[in-house]
Design a protein around this motif. Structure first.
Motif, PDB file in Angstrom:
ATOM      1  N   THR A 228       0.843  -1.196   0.000  1.00  0.00           N
ATOM      2  CA  THR A 228       0.000   0.000   0.000  1.00  0.00           C
ATOM      3  C   THR A 228       0.879   1.246   0.000  1.00  0.00           C
ATOM      4  O   THR A 228       1.841   1.350   0.762  1.00  0.00           O
ATOM      5  CB  THR A 228      -0.925   0.042   1.229  1.00  0.00           C
ATOM      6  N   ALA A 229       0.518   2.196  -0.858  1.00  0.00           N
ATOM      7  CA  ALA A 229       1.221   3.478  -0.928  1.00  0.00           C
ATOM      8  C   ALA A 229       0.195   4.593  -0.825  1.00  0.00           C
ATOM      9  O   ALA A 229      -0.799   4.601  -1.551  1.00  0.00           O
ATOM     10  CB  ALA A 229       2.003   3.598  -2.228  1.00  0.00           C
ATOM     11  N   GLY A 230       0.427   5.523   0.091  1.00  0.00           N
ATOM     12  CA  GLY A 230      -0.483   6.643   0.269  1.00  0.00           C
ATOM     13  C   GLY A 230       0.194   7.967  -0.031  1.00  0.00           C
ATOM     14  O   GLY A 230       1.419   8.048  -0.136  1.00  0.00           O
ATOM     15  N   PHE A 231      -0.628   9.002  -0.154  1.00  0.00           N
ATOM     16  CA  PHE A 231      -0.149  10.361  -0.424  1.00  0.00           C
ATOM     17  C   PHE A 231       0.805  10.396  -1.621  1.00  0.00           C
ATOM     18  O   PHE A 231       1.878  10.995  -1.567  1.00  0.00           O
ATOM     19  CB  PHE A 231       0.508  10.951   0.825  1.00  0.00           C
ATOM     20  N   VAL A 232       0.383   9.710  -2.697  1.00  0.00           N
ATOM     21  CA  VAL A 232       1.171   9.708  -3.932  1.00  0.00           C
ATOM     22  C   VAL A 232       0.896  11.023  -4.648  1.00  0.00           C
ATOM     23  O   VAL A 232      -0.135  11.193  -5.303  1.00  0.00           O
ATOM     24  CB  VAL A 232       0.802   8.508  -4.825  1.00  0.00           C
ATOM     25  N   ARG A 233       1.811  11.945  -4.491  1.00  0.00           N
ATOM     26  CA  ARG A 233       1.623  13.290  -5.029  1.00  0.00           C
ATOM     27  C   ARG A 233       2.958  13.832  -5.518  1.00  0.00           C
ATOM     28  O   ARG A 233       3.961  13.726  -4.806  1.00  0.00           O
ATOM     29  CB  ARG A 233       1.048  14.222  -3.957  1.00  0.00           C
ATOM     30  N   GLY A 234       2.940  14.406  -6.715  1.00  0.00           N
ATOM     31  CA  GLY A 234       4.190  14.909  -7.271  1.00  0.00           C
ATOM     32  C   GLY A 234       5.164  13.769  -7.477  1.00  0.00           C
ATOM     33  O   GLY A 234       4.878  12.808  -8.184  1.00  0.00           O
ATOM     34  N   ASN A 235       6.311  13.842  -6.814  1.00  0.00           N
ATOM     35  CA  ASN A 235       7.310  12.777  -6.905  1.00  0.00           C
ATOM     36  C   ASN A 235       7.478  12.031  -5.586  1.00  0.00           C
ATOM     37  O   ASN A 235       8.497  11.379  -5.365  1.00  0.00           O
ATOM     38  CB  ASN A 235       8.661  13.371  -7.337  1.00  0.00           C
ATOM     39  N   LYS A 236       6.462  12.130  -4.718  1.00  0.00           N
ATOM     40  CA  LYS A 236       6.579  11.545  -3.390  1.00  0.00           C
ATOM     41  C   LYS A 236       5.468  10.539  -3.128  1.00  0.00           C
ATOM     42  O   LYS A 236       4.406  10.579  -3.743  1.00  0.00           O
ATOM     43  CB  LYS A 236       6.531  12.641  -2.323  1.00  0.00           C
ATOM     44  N   MET A 237       5.716   9.648  -2.187  1.00  0.00           N
ATOM     45  CA  MET A 237       4.706   8.709  -1.707  1.00  0.00           C
ATOM     46  C   MET A 237       5.173   8.130  -0.384  1.00  0.00           C
ATOM     47  O   MET A 237       6.372   8.136  -0.075  1.00  0.00           O
ATOM     48  CB  MET A 237       4.459   7.591  -2.726  1.00  0.00           C
ATOM     49  N   ASN A 238       4.228   7.624   0.393  1.00  0.00           N
ATOM     50  CA  ASN A 238       4.536   6.907   1.632  1.00  0.00           C
ATOM     51  C   ASN A 238       4.166   5.440   1.446  1.00  0.00           C
ATOM     52  O   ASN A 238       3.015   5.134   1.106  1.00  0.00           O
ATOM     53  CB  ASN A 238       3.743   7.475   2.816  1.00  0.00           C
TER      54      ASN A 238
END
Length: 246
Positions: A228-238
């Motif tokens: 699971t990957a969250g906060f996929v925004r721009g060039n970032k993710m958690n």
């Protein structure tokens, strides 16, 4: 999917105008003559929704279990090849709610079997594709969900409900006999427990969201092998679970 309605806009001045808003319709689902649920959905891809929804809710193991599926107006009638049992009618599933499941047995969670590994660029590009939704830009009333593989987008779907959109892309893949272990999901909706469970049941190894991930979703993901990957925004993710994204 969009309908024009009259509205009054207050922005300093008062103006009457026509605005485009998301269309929401009920879909009443009967399984072997018994009411299963009434879902509030966007009107397109009803067959895919019913197939995906019945699969992710554990009513069928795949399209092969469906003898017939007829959608007429706002009613879907499904006959299965084998008898089905469900505890009770699900009544109405609102557009923001995916199921009525409230108890999960970790020992019974499906285990994902896949060798899929993704470069983070694939995930970032998938999210960009999902966020290009024209329907969202015009109305702000949709969630977008896409099914992808290493070659790119297979399908991107808009729906008023994030669970509905996920069920539709899963149903799309099942009907076309796609090998879902080689696919991944990108979505605008948060990854909650029922969303994680739907992916696990479909043997989809990775889900990425523009939004947040919940604690129970992470717990389910860790026990089923879902990344699971969250906060996929721009060039970032958690990354909250799994190791399939590098």
């Amino acid at each position: 999917m969009l309908k024009k309605v009259h509205c009054v806009r207050l922005d300093g001045d008062k103006a009457e105008l026509e605005d485009e808003i998301a269309e929401e319709v009920p879909l009443v689902i009967f399984v072997n003559g018994k009411h299963f649920s009434t879902a509030m959905i966007s009107p397109q891809m009803r067959e895919e929704f019913v197939t995906g929804h019945l699969f992710t809710e554990g009513i069928i193991d795949g399209p092969v279990d469906i003898e017939s599926l007829k959608v007429e107006s706002n009613t879907a009638k499904v006959l299965t090849r084998h008898s089905t049992t469900f505890l009770e009618s699900r009544k109405v599933i609102l557009s923001g709610c995916g199921s009525t499941s409230s108890f999960l047995d970790k020992k019974k969670l499906p285990k994902i079997c896949s060798n899929l590994m993704l470069d983070r660029t694939m995930v970032l590009n998938a999210m960009k594709a999902v966020l290009r939704s024209d329907n969202f830009k015009r109305s702000g009333g949709f969630h977008s969900c896409g099914l992808f593989n290493e070659s790119g987008a297979i399908i991107v779907v808009d729906d008023i409900g994030r669970h509905n959109a996920l069920d539709k892309v899963i149903g799309f893949g099942l009907i076309r006999n796609l090998d879902l272990k080689d696919t991944f999901i990108a979505t605008t909706g948060r990854i909650s427990s029922d969303v994680a469970l739907k992916c696990a049941r479909a043997n989809i190894p990775v889900i990425a969201s523009k939004g947040a991930v919940t604690t129970l979703a992470v717990e389910i993901a860790e026990n089923s092998g879902l990344t699971t990957a969250g906060f996929v925004r721009g060039n970032k993710m958690n990354i909250y679970s799994g190791g399939r994204i590098n």
